[in-house]
Design an enzyme around this catalytic site. Structure first.
Site, mmCIF file in Angstrom:
data_model
loop_
_atom_site.group_PDB
_atom_site.id
_atom_site.type_symbol
_atom_site.label_atom_id
_atom_site.label_comp_id
_atom_site.label_asym_id
_atom_site.label_seq_id
_atom_site.Cartn_x
_atom_site.Cartn_y
_atom_site.Cartn_z
ATOM 1 C CB VAL A 244 -17.739 7.332 2.542
ATOM 2 C CG1 VAL A 244 -18.532 7.186 3.820
ATOM 3 C CG2 VAL A 244 -18.431 6.574 1.410
ATOM 4 C CD GLU A 245 -13.937 5.316 -1.512
ATOM 5 O OE1 GLU A 245 -13.708 5.723 -2.665
ATOM 6 O OE2 GLU A 245 -14.027 4.115 -1.230
#
Length: 826
Positions: A500-501
């Site tokens: 993620v991110e």
């Protein structure tokens, strides 16, 4: 010798000038002095004259500004403009969105260590510390990981209520809007502590305090939006999420197909100007429970209601959950770490222009807004989560490795386990320093674009390594899930942070060096901006200054890299004490080597460099490890240079240096322009690679720190939830170590006597009673051994369940629907 003398003198003069980055005039003066000295020492007059002429041919065009600009700068400007890769608007926005801090010094080849060491020591205010010791500690006590992960797949209502009442969603919202007004450093400390007990709780608290509606509203929102939404977000009346990624746009957020059409529409009984949204999002944390959704979309104005432009660009809007046409989908199930996450869809969802974050003035500015806020969120949430898990894992598994025995010996005494313990200790030490340093940069008001990517990538990667080694050490204890398991869920969840991110593969191969090479380099951005100046005279003046600054910079770094490598970094000014000064000198060497590699790569490959992802990734590794090693040293200085931390410091540092040399050598061995690699190798590695991975002796010291009582272990444990309570098996094991160490001599005495006796008792209690009767041990020592046995059992025991407890509600529903037996269904 008379021929070589002037040549050697000129080379030394040139080397001194380059090493110290003296001006051309100073270089010419030094060369002149060197030639005069050679003449006086009976050097070859012919050689001296030839060298003097050559030096004049170099110095005169460079020192005479009009001549230099006409003969050199003007044609080079034309060539540079032709080869300069075009920057898209999104690339330009990404490059211009961040600030440059210490990472810029690392790219300089000559770091000014005072800039790093003079930064204030990261500290919390009294109010922040009280919140960390009070509500944050209480939330950890309330957190039952097994109940959250397995039984409910959600936080209990009491935990949700506690989070909202104590304003965990408003950590960084200013007090005037009802928030707590805490610093980014405090945000890091809270997430770190929560992550040490539950990644679900830490992500639930972390997301609203990083990239989300609150952060965006604070930076760009209208006053009306701030007054209305920030108090509601702070006290939990609104639960936020931010919808960015979708099926066709993950890490490439600029490709989002979600769109909004500017039009007139109905809103709260009135016909107003607004946007009609169509969107399809997924992987949205907190979406299933969110009441306020931030949405990124591409905005179009076909009827020119806002102006003459039809494609306005990426924009951000606030959409209430109740908006007609908005559909909050069912939940995703992320790797047995059931934080609230799910899809969001919408067709013709109308919201008024007042719901556009920042109002219509910020229409089309969404990408810039995201870039500026993403780096802040990326600096804190995931690195802090990795830090909490790694530190807790290190101090817990150290105690476990001392308590758990095989063949009558603590498993931590086996060299294979020692290796894993050492890696855990070194990684936990590095993650802790890196995550805190990056959060502290945000707290100082920086927007650390490059450090945020370094921190996100390397903290999560080291966190995954810690989880892997942790599982290997605890063995069966780790694979049997249940309330007693302190390792299994961390291993299951570790790929989430990797993904993620910004996926880690892309972060490493595209972002760290790709952004750092331009943003952090002292001359490249100046050269690029010089080409954009409209006035021809100003353009050539600006380019001339940047170009020849860059050339001198490159020559200096080549000389510095070669000198440091030739001398083993044994010389040169450096801060630190007798123990750490050599570490700073090594980083001076690798900083120069990185600068040389970066300059040569940009010169030879130009715009093609962005497509050489393997090379970019390896150079990014060099920059990253330089930054990590710097953070480790800064933290050591901030703590007063404790001697007991030296093994952890040395292990983490030598691991970083070994990775630097591995990345540099691999980059050179695979360099796409082979003659350049042949030229660079003797400059960077005149004697070949010399750095080695941390030694076994050093690893033994690190493992011993984790398995014994000492202040270094206590410092490593600071900031994580070690309270020994029913819902914290890791905290209980951590607390058992002192009692176990005290009981070890008694246990050894008892087991030796038992082994040499003819006692027939098989039960442990009977053996203790016999030991007291035979005076091997006293009654008090027997009680101590009983307690030791109980603590050991609690540390090593695993859970078991009735089969019905492990069957999901869906399985029961399936049985009801089919009226089949479990065997038939299976």
């Amino acid at each position: 010798m008379s021929v070589l003398l002037p040549v050697l003198a000129v080379l030394i003069a040139t080397g001194i000038a380059a090493y110290h980055r003296l001006s051309i005039a100073m270089w010419a003066a030094l060369v002149a002095v060197a030639l005069v000295a050679s003449w006086m020492l009976s050097g070859s007059q012919t050689t001296i004259v030839v060298l003097a002429v050559l030096a004049a041919l170099v110095a005169i065009p460079l020192l005479v500004s009009p001549l230099r600009k006409a003969l050199l700068t003007a044609p080079l400007l034309k060539f540079y403009t032709r080869i300069l890769p075009p920057l898209s608007d999104t690339e330009r926005t990404a490059l211009e969105s961040g600030t440059v801090g210490w990472e810029g010094q690392l790219f300089s080849g000559k770091p000014e260590w005072s800039q790093l060491l003079n930064q204030p020591k990261p500290t919390l205010t009294a109010e922040e510390q009280a919140y960390l010791d009070g509500p944050t500690e209480e939330l950890c006590r309330m957190t039952d990981n097994w109940e959250i992960d397995h039984v409910r797949a959600d936080l209990p209502p009491a935990v949700w209520d506690f989070i909202k009442r104590n304003k965990f969603f408003g950590l960084n919202i200013p007090k005037e809007y009802g928030g707590l007004g805490f610093s980014a450093l405090m945000n890091h400390k809270v997430i770190q502590k929560l992550a040490s007990i539950s990644s679900v709780v830490s992500s639930t608290v972390g997301v609203p305090n990083s990239l989300g509606p609150a952060e965006l509203i604070m930076h760009y929102g209208t006053q009306e939006q701030k007054d209305h939404y920030l108090p509601r977000l702070a006290d939990g009346r609104e639960v936020p999420c931010f919808a960015l990624t979708g099926p066709f746009a993950g890490s490439d957020a600029t490709s989002i197909p979600d769109y909004g059409i500017v039009c007139m529409g109905e809103w709260e009984g009135a016909n107003v100007l607004g946007i009609r949204l169509t969107l399809n999002k997924r992987y949205i944390t907190l979406a299933p429970v969110a009441s306020l959704i931030g949405v990124a979309f591409r905005m179009y104005d076909p009827d020119k209601l806002l102006g003459d432009k039809e494609d306005i660009g990426i924009s951000l809007a606030l959409v209430p959950r109740s908006a007609e046409g908005l559909e909050i989908g069912r939940r995703h199930f992320p790797l047995n770490s059931p934080f609230q996450n799910g899809p969001i869809r919408g067709k013709d969802v109308f919201v008024p222009m007042s719901q556009l974050i920042g109002g219509h003035e910020y229409a089309g500015q969404g990408w810039r807004m995201l870039m500026e806020c993403l780096s802040i969120g990326r600096s804190i949430t995931l690195p802090s989560t990795a830090s909490g898990g790694s530190k807790m894992g290190a101090v817990t598994v150290g105690a476990y490795a001392r308590i758990r025995k095989q063949f009558g010996l603590s498993v931590g005494r086996f060299e294979g386990v020692e290796e894993a313990l050492a890696r855990i200790g070194g990684n936990a030490f590095a993650v802790s320093a890196l995550s805190e340093a990056t959060a502290a940069a945000v707290a100082r008001g920086e927007n650390p674009a490059v450090p945020s990517t370094i921190s996100k990538y390397h903290c999560t990667e080291m966190g995954r390594s810690v989880a892997k080694d942790l599982m290997d050490i605890v063995g069966g204890k780790g694979i049997i899930l249940g309330p007693r398991n302190f390792a299994g869920r961390a291993w299951q969840a570790s790929p989430i942070a990797i993904t993620v991110e910004g996926a880690n593969i892309m972060t490493r191969s595209l972002m760290i060096f790709g952004q750092g090479a331009i943003l952090c380099h002292p001359w490249v951005m100046k050269e690029m901006k010089a080409t954009e100046i409209a006035d021809p005279r100003e353009r050539i003046n600006a380019f001339d200054s940047a170009l020849f600054g860059h050339i001198g910079f490159a020559i200096s770094n080549a000389v510095r890299s070669f000198w440091f490598a030739l001398t083993g970094s044994a010389f040169g000014a450096a801060p630190g004490d007798a123990y750490t000064r050599r570490f700073y000198r090594k980083l001076n060497r690798y900083s120069a080597a990185l600068a040389v590699m970066a300059d040569m790569s940009m010169l030879m490959l130009g715009g093609k460099l962005k497509f050489k992802e393997s090379l970019s990734g390896r150079l990014g590794d060099v920059l990253s490890q330089l930054y990590i090693a710097s953070c480790i040293l800064k933290r050591h200085e901030d703590r007063g240079r404790p001697e007991s931390d030296q093994p952890l410091l040395a292990y983490a540092f030598h691991d970083a240096v070994n990775k630097i040399e591995t990345a540099l050598s691999t980059a050179l061995r695979n360099y796409p322009v082979r003659p350049v690699a042949w030229l660079l190798w003797p400059i960077i590695f005149p004697f070949g690679r010399r750095a080695q991975a941390p030694s076994d002796r050093l690893g033994h010291k690190v493992a011993s720190i984790l398995m014994s009582e000492n202040d270094a272990r206590e410092r490593l444990a600071q900031g994580v939830f070690t309270t020994p309570c029913e819902n914290n098996p890791g905290g209980r094991i951590y607390s058992y170590l002192p009692k176990f160490i005290l009981a070890e001599p008694v246990e050894r005495k008892f087991m030796k006597a038992l082994k040499n006796s003819d006692i027939e008792a098989h039960e442990f209690e009977d053996q203790l009673l016999e030991g007291v009767r035979e005076s091997w041990i006293t009654e008090e020592e027997a009680a101590q051994l009983r307690e030791l046995r109980a603590l050991t059992l609690d540390a090593i025991m695993v859970d078991d369940f009735d089969p019905e407890e492990l069957r999901s509600a869906g399985y029961a529903s399936l049985l009801d629907a089919t009226q089949a037996t479990p065997r038939a269904v299976a």
